[in-house]
Scaffold this active site. Sequence first.
Site, PDB file in Angstrom:
ATOM      1  N   ARG A  65     -12.143   5.007   3.576  1.00  0.00           N
ATOM      2  CA  ARG A  65     -12.987   4.143   4.405  1.00  0.00           C
ATOM      3  C   ARG A  65     -13.613   4.909   5.561  1.00  0.00           C
ATOM      4  O   ARG A  65     -14.786   4.742   5.867  1.00  0.00           O
ATOM      5  CB  ARG A  65     -12.156   2.983   4.985  1.00  0.00           C
ATOM      6  CG  ARG A  65     -11.919   1.880   4.016  1.00  0.00           C
ATOM      7  CD  ARG A  65     -11.251   0.682   4.684  1.00  0.00           C
ATOM      8  NE  ARG A  65     -10.697  -0.175   3.661  1.00  0.00           N
ATOM      9  CZ  ARG A  65     -11.385  -1.106   3.004  1.00  0.00           C
ATOM     10  NH1 ARG A  65     -12.658  -1.317   3.286  1.00  0.00           N
ATOM     11  NH2 ARG A  65     -10.817  -1.831   2.072  1.00  0.00           N
ATOM     12  N   MET A  90     -19.666  -6.545   3.487  1.00  0.00           N
ATOM     13  CA  MET A  90     -18.416  -7.056   2.929  1.00  0.00           C
ATOM     14  C   MET A  90     -17.315  -5.991   2.827  1.00  0.00           C
ATOM     15  O   MET A  90     -16.400  -6.113   2.016  1.00  0.00           O
ATOM     16  CB  MET A  90     -18.673  -7.694   1.560  1.00  0.00           C
ATOM     17  CG  MET A  90     -19.692  -8.839   1.594  1.00  0.00           C
ATOM     18  SD  MET A  90     -19.325 -10.152   2.797  1.00  0.00           S
ATOM     19  CE  MET A  90     -18.024 -11.028   1.933  1.00  0.00           C
ATOM     20  N   ARG A  91     -17.364  -4.956   3.666  1.00  0.00           N
ATOM     21  CA  ARG A  91     -16.289  -3.962   3.719  1.00  0.00           C
ATOM     22  C   ARG A  91     -15.488  -4.157   5.008  1.00  0.00           C
ATOM     23  O   ARG A  91     -16.072  -4.427   6.059  1.00  0.00           O
ATOM     24  CB  ARG A  91     -16.865  -2.534   3.747  1.00  0.00           C
ATOM     25  CG  ARG A  91     -17.756  -2.173   2.594  1.00  0.00           C
ATOM     26  CD  ARG A  91     -17.021  -1.907   1.329  1.00  0.00           C
ATOM     27  NE  ARG A  91     -16.083  -0.798   1.417  1.00  0.00           N
ATOM     28  CZ  ARG A  91     -15.179  -0.545   0.476  1.00  0.00           C
ATOM     29  NH1 ARG A  91     -15.096  -1.315  -0.597  1.00  0.00           N
ATOM     30  NH2 ARG A  91     -14.365   0.489   0.599  1.00  0.00           N
ATOM     31  N   ASN A 107     -21.591  -9.146  14.311  1.00  0.00           N
ATOM     32  CA  ASN A 107     -21.332  -9.630  12.953  1.00  0.00           C
ATOM     33  C   ASN A 107     -21.646 -11.111  12.892  1.00  0.00           C
ATOM     34  O   ASN A 107     -21.529 -11.825  13.896  1.00  0.00           O
ATOM     35  CB  ASN A 107     -19.860  -9.422  12.582  1.00  0.00           C
ATOM     36  CG  ASN A 107     -19.530  -9.894  11.180  1.00  0.00           C
ATOM     37  OD1 ASN A 107     -20.234  -9.571  10.221  1.00  0.00           O
ATOM     38  ND2 ASN A 107     -18.471 -10.668  11.039  1.00  0.00           N
ATOM     39  N   HIS A 109     -20.379 -14.493  10.786  1.00  0.00           N
ATOM     40  CA  HIS A 109     -19.287 -14.950   9.931  1.00  0.00           C
ATOM     41  C   HIS A 109     -19.511 -16.421   9.595  1.00  0.00           C
ATOM     42  O   HIS A 109     -19.828 -17.216  10.492  1.00  0.00           O
ATOM     43  CB  HIS A 109     -17.942 -14.769  10.650  1.00  0.00           C
ATOM     44  CG  HIS A 109     -16.789 -15.219   9.817  1.00  0.00           C
ATOM     45  ND1 HIS A 109     -16.359 -14.518   8.700  1.00  0.00           N
ATOM     46  CD2 HIS A 109     -15.991 -16.305   9.895  1.00  0.00           C
ATOM     47  CE1 HIS A 109     -15.350 -15.162   8.152  1.00  0.00           C
ATOM     48  NE2 HIS A 109     -15.101 -16.249   8.847  1.00  0.00           N
ATOM     49  N   ASP A 145     -13.002 -10.252  11.814  1.00  0.00           N
ATOM     50  CA  ASP A 145     -13.534 -11.555  12.235  1.00  0.00           C
ATOM     51  C   ASP A 145     -12.949 -12.021  13.568  1.00  0.00           C
ATOM     52  O   ASP A 145     -12.699 -13.210  13.783  1.00  0.00           O
ATOM     53  CB  ASP A 145     -13.342 -12.619  11.140  1.00  0.00           C
ATOM     54  CG  ASP A 145     -14.033 -12.212   9.850  1.00  0.00           C
ATOM     55  OD1 ASP A 145     -15.095 -11.553   9.924  1.00  0.00           O
ATOM     56  OD2 ASP A 145     -13.512 -12.522   8.767  1.00  0.00           O
TER      57      ASP A 145
END
Length: 207
Positions: A65, A90-91, A107, A109, A145
């Site tokens: 990653r 989506m990582r 981001n 969500h 998130d």
Amino acid sequence: RKRVAIVISGGGSNMAALLAAMAAPDYPAACVLVAANRPEAGGLAKARAAGAPTVLVDHRDHADRERFERALSAEIEAAGAELVCLAGFMRLLTPWFTARWRDRLLNIHPALLPSYRGLDTHARALADGVAIHGCTVHLVRDATDTGPILGQAASPVLAGDDAARLAARVLALEHRLYPAALAAYAAGRLRAVGERVEGQPIALWGG
Ligand code: GAR
């Protein structure tokens, strides 16, 4: 105008909403790069059609990653971006990337955080019988998130909703919320102070 990179994995409808907002001459941010981690990302063609510079940084070309993120970050820096907007990316991110872009990484969500972090947010909200659902734009912290909230948009859950109907209603709200939240942050009307946001976060309602 703040220079922004948009990072996508999929169809890029939020990216398209951001690009459309940026077309207004008084919008306080401009797109310098659209980056995708999958060659199949439909948003890449949409970005090219909109005249945005694009790059593919395929995560499968990297051993782990962090090496993927270092390559992605190098592209973002080379483009001169000051802010990064994840838009259907989506990582999971490592602490290296979140630290590198701390308070410069946004981001979106598809839930009213801190409820329903993670995946399958619409089905989980329906299963819980909530009356109100929505979406959140936030600054990104290490835990997935989480992070200071720049704005939220809420919608009633309607009789007869299934996950797809609810997702479509929330997605339409996402397309209004993300440009508004980015504008407020880019223009300095919202500021990060530790784990809080100073200023009035964007609050939208739609049915
Ligand atoms: C959007 O609903 C976005 O909130 C969600 O994926 C969708 C992407 O749609 N993001 C996440 O779930 C992030 N974990 P788009 O590619 O059409 O913008």
